[in-house]
Write a protein that holds these residues in place. Structure first.
Motif, PDB file in Angstrom:
ATOM      1  N   PRO A   1       0.800  -1.235   0.000  1.00 25.76           N
ATOM      2  CA  PRO A   1       0.000   0.000   0.000  1.00 25.76           C
ATOM      3  C   PRO A   1       0.833   1.285   0.000  1.00 25.76           C
ATOM      4  CG  PRO A   1      -0.943  -1.582   1.515  1.00 25.76           C
ATOM      5  CD  PRO A   1       0.344  -2.185   1.050  1.00 25.76           C
ATOM      6  N   PHE A   2       0.320   2.270  -0.739  1.00 21.33           N
ATOM      7  CA  PHE A   2       0.932   3.597  -0.749  1.00 21.33           C
ATOM      8  C   PHE A   2       0.727   4.282   0.599  1.00 21.33           C
ATOM      9  CE2 PHE A   2       0.170   3.002  -5.292  1.00 21.33           C
ATOM     10  CZ  PHE A   2       1.312   3.540  -5.872  1.00 21.33           C
ATOM     11  N   HIS A   3       1.667   5.132   0.961  1.00 18.72           N
ATOM     12  CA  HIS A   3       1.492   6.021   2.121  1.00 18.72           C
ATOM     13  C   HIS A   3       0.446   7.066   1.753  1.00 18.72           C
ATOM     14  CE1 HIS A   3       2.345   8.979   5.234  1.00 18.72           C
ATOM     15  NE2 HIS A   3       3.087   8.067   5.857  1.00 18.72           N
ATOM     16  N   ALA A   4      -0.345   7.486   2.724  1.00 17.35           N
ATOM     17  CA  ALA A   4      -1.420   8.460   2.477  1.00 17.35           C
ATOM     18  C   ALA A   4      -0.877   9.752   1.869  1.00 17.35           C
ATOM     19  CB  ALA A   4      -2.157   8.760   3.772  1.00 17.35           C
ATOM     20  N   GLY A   5       0.331  10.157   2.256  1.00 21.09           N
ATOM     21  CA  GLY A   5       0.915  11.378   1.697  1.00 21.09           C
ATOM     22  C   GLY A   5       1.213  11.247   0.220  1.00 21.09           C
ATOM     23  N   ALA A   6       1.662  10.064  -0.206  1.00 25.80           N
ATOM     24  CA  ALA A   6       1.919   9.820  -1.626  1.00 25.80           C
ATOM     25  C   ALA A   6       0.615   9.755  -2.402  1.00 25.80           C
ATOM     26  CB  ALA A   6       2.716   8.529  -1.793  1.00 25.80           C
ATOM     27  N   VAL A   7      -0.382   9.088  -1.818  1.00 20.85           N
ATOM     28  CA  VAL A   7      -1.701   9.013  -2.458  1.00 20.85           C
ATOM     29  C   VAL A   7      -2.235  10.410  -2.728  1.00 20.85           C
ATOM     30  CG1 VAL A   7      -4.114   8.347  -2.112  1.00 20.85           C
ATOM     31  CG2 VAL A   7      -2.287   6.759  -1.490  1.00 20.85           C
ATOM     32  N   ARG A   8      -2.133  11.266  -1.745  1.00 22.29           N
ATOM     33  CA  ARG A   8      -2.626  12.647  -1.873  1.00 22.29           C
ATOM     34  C   ARG A   8      -1.961  13.366  -3.041  1.00 22.29           C
ATOM     35  NH1 ARG A   8      -1.395  16.872   2.915  1.00 22.29           N
ATOM     36  NH2 ARG A   8      -1.602  18.814   1.724  1.00 22.29           N
ATOM     37  N   TYR A   9      -0.635  13.204  -3.173  1.00 26.47           N
ATOM     38  CA  TYR A   9       0.072  13.880  -4.266  1.00 26.47           C
ATOM     39  C   TYR A   9      -0.329  13.312  -5.622  1.00 26.47           C
ATOM     40  CZ  TYR A   9       3.550  15.256  -7.628  1.00 26.47           C
ATOM     41  OH  TYR A   9       4.136  15.737  -8.762  1.00 26.47           O
ATOM     42  N   PHE A  10      -0.315  11.993  -5.759  1.00 24.83           N
ATOM     43  CA  PHE A  10      -0.609  11.394  -7.069  1.00 24.83           C
ATOM     44  C   PHE A  10      -2.044  11.707  -7.514  1.00 24.83           C
ATOM     45  CE2 PHE A  10       2.897   8.299  -5.905  1.00 24.83           C
ATOM     46  CZ  PHE A  10       3.804   8.831  -6.829  1.00 24.83           C
ATOM     47  N   LYS A  11      -2.977  11.686  -6.577  1.00 26.83           N
ATOM     48  CA  LYS A  11      -4.370  12.034  -6.936  1.00 26.83           C
ATOM     49  C   LYS A  11      -4.471  13.503  -7.334  1.00 26.83           C
ATOM     50  CE  LYS A  11      -7.018   8.517  -4.485  1.00 26.83           C
ATOM     51  NZ  LYS A  11      -8.055   8.228  -3.460  1.00 26.83           N
ATOM     52  N   GLU A  12      -3.684  14.331  -6.683  1.00 29.24           N
ATOM     53  CA  GLU A  12      -3.672  15.769  -6.984  1.00 29.24           C
ATOM     54  C   GLU A  12      -3.254  16.042  -8.418  1.00 29.24           C
ATOM     55  OE1 GLU A  12      -0.619  18.723  -5.254  1.00 29.24           O
ATOM     56  OE2 GLU A  12      -2.258  18.720  -3.807  1.00 29.24           O
ATOM     57  N   ILE A  13      -2.359  15.198  -8.963  1.00 25.25           N
ATOM     58  CA  ILE A  13      -1.909  15.401 -10.347  1.00 25.25           C
ATOM     59  C   ILE A  13      -2.663  14.510 -11.337  1.00 25.25           C
ATOM     60  CG2 ILE A  13       0.364  16.200  -9.617  1.00 25.25           C
ATOM     61  CD1 ILE A  13       1.480  13.437 -10.429  1.00 25.25           C
ATOM     62  N   GLY A  14      -3.764  13.892 -10.857  1.00 27.50           N
ATOM     63  CA  GLY A  14      -4.647  13.182 -11.763  1.00 27.50           C
ATOM     64  C   GLY A  14      -4.308  11.735 -12.014  1.00 27.50           C
ATOM     65  N   LEU A  15      -3.485  11.118 -11.158  1.00 27.65           N
ATOM     66  CA  LEU A  15      -3.128   9.715 -11.345  1.00 27.65           C
ATOM     67  C   LEU A  15      -3.996   8.828 -10.455  1.00 27.65           C
ATOM     68  CD1 LEU A  15       0.769   9.966 -11.496  1.00 27.65           C
ATOM     69  CD2 LEU A  15      -0.817   9.640 -13.398  1.00 27.65           C
ATOM     70  N   SER A  16      -4.352   7.675 -10.979  1.00 27.58           N
ATOM     71  CA  SER A  16      -5.169   6.735 -10.231  1.00 27.58           C
ATOM     72  C   SER A  16      -4.291   5.892  -9.322  1.00 27.58           C
ATOM     73  CB  SER A  16      -5.937   5.814 -11.202  1.00 27.58           C
ATOM     74  OG  SER A  16      -6.677   4.848 -10.490  1.00 27.58           O
ATOM     75  N   VAL A  17      -4.592   5.937  -8.030  1.00 31.25           N
ATOM     76  CA  VAL A  17      -3.816   5.189  -7.051  1.00 31.25           C
ATOM     77  C   VAL A  17      -4.795   4.360  -6.217  1.00 31.25           C
ATOM     78  CG1 VAL A  17      -2.234   5.350  -5.113  1.00 31.25           C
ATOM     79  CG2 VAL A  17      -2.127   7.053  -6.918  1.00 31.25           C
ATOM     80  N   GLU A  18      -4.529   3.066  -6.144  1.00 33.54           N
ATOM     81  CA  GLU A  18      -5.421   2.176  -5.369  1.00 33.54           C
ATOM     82  C   GLU A  18      -5.039   2.223  -3.888  1.00 33.54           C
ATOM     83  OE1 GLU A  18      -5.291  -1.720  -7.028  1.00 33.54           O
ATOM     84  OE2 GLU A  18      -6.040  -1.086  -8.967  1.00 33.54           O
TER      85      GLU A  18
END
Length: 317
Positions: A300-317
């Motif tokens: 699993p991704f760290h919540a901080g990484a999830v936040r960044y990737f979603k912010e730039i429009g990438l799909s993160v599970e």
């Protein structure tokens, strides 16, 4: 009395300021690998980006024994970040293969660059497919290494096991030398492209690369979520004039799951917004992208990484 009060106020202010300063400075360890490998200088380049672009950041790239040790360091709280192979991270998280029990506190920031599973064979070995390895003399990397598990999984995908080959556990350099002197038919090498030992073998004796493709490749990737498909381009190794279909694990930036979300967000953002700097500092940096960073992830991704990737429009599970 007023003078005494002023002194105490001054001391209080000094300690309060010192406390704020201590809180603002973030001192972290980034575990890497041996000083002669790729992870150590690459980690140094990442640490420099963080120290330069995240306020109050002080990250030290530390030389280590690489993936397995790095994951144990994070789990024990002796490092906050690490560069590791994503397959070894999967084993650590799930307590499989080289790890007897799961390691706690592991999370992913993102994958970095591919480490390709080469299957190199002697030119005169008669081997043109994985199934042709049956009965042949094959090195599968050091005993207990990630390479050995890569070999086991790929052979398994083609209906073979270590019992079907004449197995040996040699380093990359030893494998290339054994193919050169005729005591080995094939070897598995998981490394960045190009691998120096295979380059030397290609120039001196010659080699061929075996494809991992088709339905078998699909099935291996489906079973083991840390694999991605890749291509070893024609001309990478002397005499290999066609593209080779291959599987890759990925060098991955791991992080302690205990780290604050905002801190990890800031560091993820700083890294992926300065990939030009990373590419200038180290050749492997040119292979890193935010889009590729969310692939090959099974921990699993760290919540901080999830936040960044979603912010730039990438799909993160």
């Amino acid at each position: 009395m007023k003078k005494l009060s002023a002194i105490f106020l001054g001391i209080f202010t000094l300690f309060a300021f010192a406390g704020c300063e201590k809180k603002a400075n973030k001192n972290f360890i980034l575990a890497t690998g041996g000083t002669s490998g790729t992870y150590y200088p690459f980690g140094g380049a990442i640490a420099t980006i963080w120290n330069t672009n995240v306020e109050g950041m002080n990250v030290t790239a530390q030389a280590t024994g690489a993936s397995a040790e790095n994951l144990r360091l994070i789990s024990k709280g002796e490092a906050e970040f690490a560069i590791v192979q994503n397959d070894v991270m999967d084993y650590a998280y799930n307590g499989s293969d080289m790890f007897e029990t799961p390691l706690a506190n592991l999370a992913t920031i993102g994958t970095l660059y591919p480490e390709v599973v080469h299957i190199a064979v002697s030119k005169n070995s008669g081997i043109s497919s994985i199934r042709d390895l049956k009965g042949k003399r094959v090195s599968v990397g050091d005993a207990g290494s990630g390479v050995e598990f890569n070999a086991k999984q790929i052979l398994e995908g083609y209906g073979l096991s270590f019992n079907d080959i004449q197995k040996s556990n040699l380093s990359f350099k030893e494998s290339a030398e054994a193919i050169q002197n005729g005591t080995l038919d094939a070897c598995f090498v998981t490394n960045g492209v190009p691998n120096s030992a295979l380059q030397e073998l290609a120039f001196t004796t010659g080699l061929s690369l075996v494809n991992v493709d088709g339905a078998e490749s699909d099935a291996i990737c489906s079973k083991y979520g840390f694999y991605t498909k890749t291509v070893i381009p024609a001309g990478t190794y002397s005499g290999c004039d066609t593209d080779t279909q291959a599987l890759a694990v990925k060098a991955t930036l791991a992080v302690s799951s205990k780290l604050d979300e905002q801190v990890v967000y800031d560091m993820t953002k700083a890294l992926f917004e300065h990939l030009d700097v990373l590419g200038t500092a180290h050749a492997k940096g040119k292979e890193v992208s935010a889009e590729a960073a969310v692939t090959g992830v099974s921990v699993p991704f760290h919540a901080g990484a999830v936040r960044y990737f979603k912010e730039i429009g990438l799909s993160v599970e």
